[in-house]
Enzyme design. Structure first.
Site, PDB file in Angstrom:
ATOM      1  N   TYR A 144       0.852  -1.187   0.000  1.00 60.67           N
ATOM      2  CA  TYR A 144       0.000   0.000   0.000  1.00 60.67           C
ATOM      3  C   TYR A 144       0.886   1.235   0.000  1.00 60.67           C
ATOM      4  O   TYR A 144       1.851   1.317   0.765  1.00 60.67           O
ATOM      5  CB  TYR A 144      -0.902   0.013   1.238  1.00 60.67           C
ATOM      6  CG  TYR A 144      -1.784   1.237   1.358  1.00 60.67           C
ATOM      7  CD1 TYR A 144      -2.807   1.470   0.436  1.00 60.67           C
ATOM      8  CD2 TYR A 144      -1.613   2.146   2.386  1.00 60.67           C
ATOM      9  CE1 TYR A 144      -3.625   2.593   0.541  1.00 60.67           C
ATOM     10  CE2 TYR A 144      -2.427   3.272   2.509  1.00 60.67           C
ATOM     11  CZ  TYR A 144      -3.432   3.488   1.575  1.00 60.67           C
ATOM     12  OH  TYR A 144      -4.236   4.594   1.697  1.00 60.67           O
ATOM     13  N   ASP A 239       9.168   2.997  -0.018  1.00 55.02           N
ATOM     14  CA  ASP A 239       8.104   3.621   0.762  1.00 55.02           C
ATOM     15  C   ASP A 239       8.322   3.215   2.219  1.00 55.02           C
ATOM     16  O   ASP A 239       7.949   2.128   2.637  1.00 55.02           O
ATOM     17  CB  ASP A 239       6.740   3.161   0.247  1.00 55.02           C
ATOM     18  CG  ASP A 239       5.591   3.792   1.036  1.00 55.02           C
ATOM     19  OD1 ASP A 239       5.858   4.411   2.079  1.00 55.02           O
ATOM     20  OD2 ASP A 239       4.433   3.641   0.597  1.00 55.02           O
ATOM     21  N   LYS A 267       4.025   9.175   9.036  1.00 52.00           N
ATOM     22  CA  LYS A 267       3.772   8.576  10.346  1.00 52.00           C
ATOM     23  C   LYS A 267       4.733   9.055  11.441  1.00 52.00           C
ATOM     24  O   LYS A 267       4.539  10.133  11.971  1.00 52.00           O
ATOM     25  CB  LYS A 267       3.719   7.053  10.209  1.00 52.00           C
ATOM     26  CG  LYS A 267       2.561   6.667   9.274  1.00 52.00           C
ATOM     27  CD  LYS A 267       2.208   5.212   9.188  1.00 52.00           C
ATOM     28  CE  LYS A 267       0.903   5.074   8.388  1.00 52.00           C
ATOM     29  NZ  LYS A 267       0.913   4.124   7.318  1.00 52.00           N
TER      30      LYS A 267
HETATM   31  C1  LIG Z   1       0.292   4.667   5.927  1.00 51.93           C
HETATM   32  C2  LIG Z   1       1.031   4.424   4.687  1.00 51.93           C
HETATM   33  C3  LIG Z   1       0.929   5.288   3.582  1.00 51.93           C
HETATM   34  C4  LIG Z   1      -0.059   6.427   3.527  1.00 51.93           C
HETATM   35  O1  LIG Z   1       0.175   7.395   4.475  1.00 51.93           O
HETATM   36  P1  LIG Z   1      -1.033   8.408   4.853  1.00 51.93           P
HETATM   37  O2  LIG Z   1      -0.399   9.376   5.803  1.00 51.93           O
HETATM   38  O3  LIG Z   1      -2.109   7.552   5.445  1.00 51.93           O
HETATM   39  O4  LIG Z   1      -1.473   9.048   3.588  1.00 51.93           O
HETATM   40  C5  LIG Z   1       1.746   5.057   2.497  1.00 51.93           C
HETATM   41  N1  LIG Z   1       2.608   4.033   2.483  1.00 51.93           N
HETATM   42  C6  LIG Z   1       2.727   3.176   3.513  1.00 51.93           C
HETATM   43  C7  LIG Z   1       3.730   2.084   3.434  1.00 51.93           C
HETATM   44  C8  LIG Z   1       1.930   3.333   4.641  1.00 51.93           C
HETATM   45  O5  LIG Z   1       2.022   2.438   5.642  1.00 51.93           O
END
Ligand SMILES: *Cc1c(COP(=O)(O)O)cnc(C)c1O
Length: 428
Positions: A144, A239, A267
């Site tokens: 994701y 990511d 995060k």
């Molecule tokens: C949470 C997450 C996102 C998205 O971040 P948001 O602040 O919710 O837009 C993207 N990539 C990874 C791997 C994530 O865990």
């Protein structure tokens, strides 16, 4: 467990908010039942509006690595807030946060702050496309990367199938630029790359997958991705929105010693306030406006309160022994859960990288999304509700991580293991 207040609020929420929530997983749809409305949180504990208390293993999906309402982070936030909440002009805190990120995450030479992980990934992809002058990207099934259009795409059935949209509203013409391959699968990925090398601008990967449950990479997979992207002039994007400052202070790239061209963060770097960041090689980052032609902007980007929370969080994480302690607690919890499952004779395939824990209700092994999907999700739902009734708050979906914070005490971990010892036998 009393839930009258939460139930009433959820009902009223549904009349004004689609599905009653502002992010879908919160609605408990995949485990059933109604979500709990949280009144307050402190350390590793959540308290809902019916005054039930829970040991929290969701941690706002990752940011709260120091636990909730950490005294030093609160102090930094309060001090920042008193000086105003947004300027729309440069402030010193932004530069301090950028400097600490550049110093800590080895592949990042320059970094741009944004407001969410989604925005970070979306911007990094635009930049990669501009830099390589190629439109297609490759992602891995089950990873994701936020909800930007070109990333809401999963694999079709065939190996070489081009992406199909995961959501209505994502044009097929966008999805066609997104190729997907199974995680950890070098062979399939290699075939796709050979076929599409001239169109591929970027490969994006969660260096530890945390959004299909926890699925660790093989070191060879990450090393191979670095090799093959170098060979074809494709940019490699990690990511690290969830892994950054979690699996190691320097992220998964430090842990696995594989350096991407671009990294996305979010995060933890906001300490619980909205933030995101993308960074990497200076020659690439210099293409971003106003240094270069690639447009990307944000009214609240580099927000003084968010950067204060992020800075203090990272400072706390840099204290000696923090990750060692997290590792120790995480291992103890994972071992305890594993033994409880084994004793109850419930198949429970465990994965773990540092304080990211996974547990699938299947014999395993789980190395990709197809494997993760073999988990008995009905059993997970039962496990989730059983644990909730024992005061343990897990993610309301099989396909999320169980996360630990520095605030979790040994007592809370033992309490969690005891709960699991009682819940696992009820799953037979
Ligand atoms: C949470 C997450 C996102 C998205 O971040 P948001 O602040 O919710 O837009 C993207 N990539 C990874 C791997 C994530 O865990």
């Amino acid at each position: 467990m009393k839930t009258a207040q939460s139930r009433a609020n959820f009902k009223s929420a549904q009349s004004v908010i689609p599905g009653g929530v502002n992010s879908p997983v919160r609605a408990f749809r995949s485990v059933g039942g109604d979500p709990l409305f949280i009144k307050q949180a402190k350390g590793a504990m959540l308290e809902d509006i019916d005054s039930n208390k829970f040991v929290d293993y969701v941690l706002s999906w990752g940011p709260m690595i120091l636990g909730h309402a950490h005294a030093e982070v609160l102090r930094a936030v309060l001090s920042a807030i008193k000086r105003g909440t947004s300027y729309g002009a440069p402030c010193v805190g932004e530069v301090e946060l950028a400097k600490i990120i550049v110093k800590t995450v080895p592949s990042i030479e320059q970094v741009r702050l944004v407001n969410s992980g989604t925005e970070a990934v979306m911007s990094a992809i635009r930049l990669a496309r501009a830099y390589t002058k190629r439109d297609s990207i490759l992602k891995f099934d089950g990873c994701y990367h936020g909800h930007a259009d070109h990333l809401l795409v999963k694999a079709g059935s065939g190996v070489a199938t081009l992406g199909i949209p995961d959501s209505p509203g994502v044009p097929e013409s966008f999805a066609r630029h997104t190729l997907t391959a199974p995680y950890n699968d070098i062979k399939t990925t290699e075939k796709l790359i050979h076929k599409h090398a001239r169109e591929l601008g970027a490969i994006i990967v969660e260096p530890v997958a945390g959004n299909m449950g926890v699925v660790p990479p093989t070191v060879e997979f990450l090393q191979w991705l670095r090799m093959i992207t170098d060979k074809y002039g494709i940019l490699l994007i990690f990511d690290e929105v969830i892994t950054g400052f979690r699996v190691h202070v320097g992220g998964a790239q430090t842990l696995y010693k594989v350096l991407p061209d671009l990294t996305c963060l979010g995060k933890i770097i906001g300490g619980g306030l909205p933030i995101g960041a993308y960074g990497g090689r200076k020659d690439i980052m210099q293409m971003i406006a106003p240094a270069g032609p690639v447009y990307q902007a944000g009214t609240l980007s580099g927000n003084p309160v968010a950067v204060a929370a992020g800075l203090e969080t990272i400072r706390q994480l840099k204290k000696p022994g923090v990750y060692k302690e997290l590792e120790k607690k995480s291992k103890e919890l994972a071992d305890g859960l594993g033994e409880a499952a084994k004793y109850a004779k419930i198949p429970f395939y465990q994965t773990r990288v540092g304080s990211m824990l996974g547990g699938f209700f299947t014999e395993g092994p789980v190395i990709d999304y197809a494997g993760a999907k073999k988990s008995n999700t009905a059993r997970y739902a039962k496990f989730f509700h059983g644990m909730l009734n024992h005061g343990i708050y897990l993610a309301p979906s099989q396909f999320e991580a169980m996360l630990l914070s520095t605030a979790h005490t040994n007592r809370q971990i033992r309490q969690t293991i005891v709960a699991a010892q009682e819940v696992f036998p009820t799953l037979r």
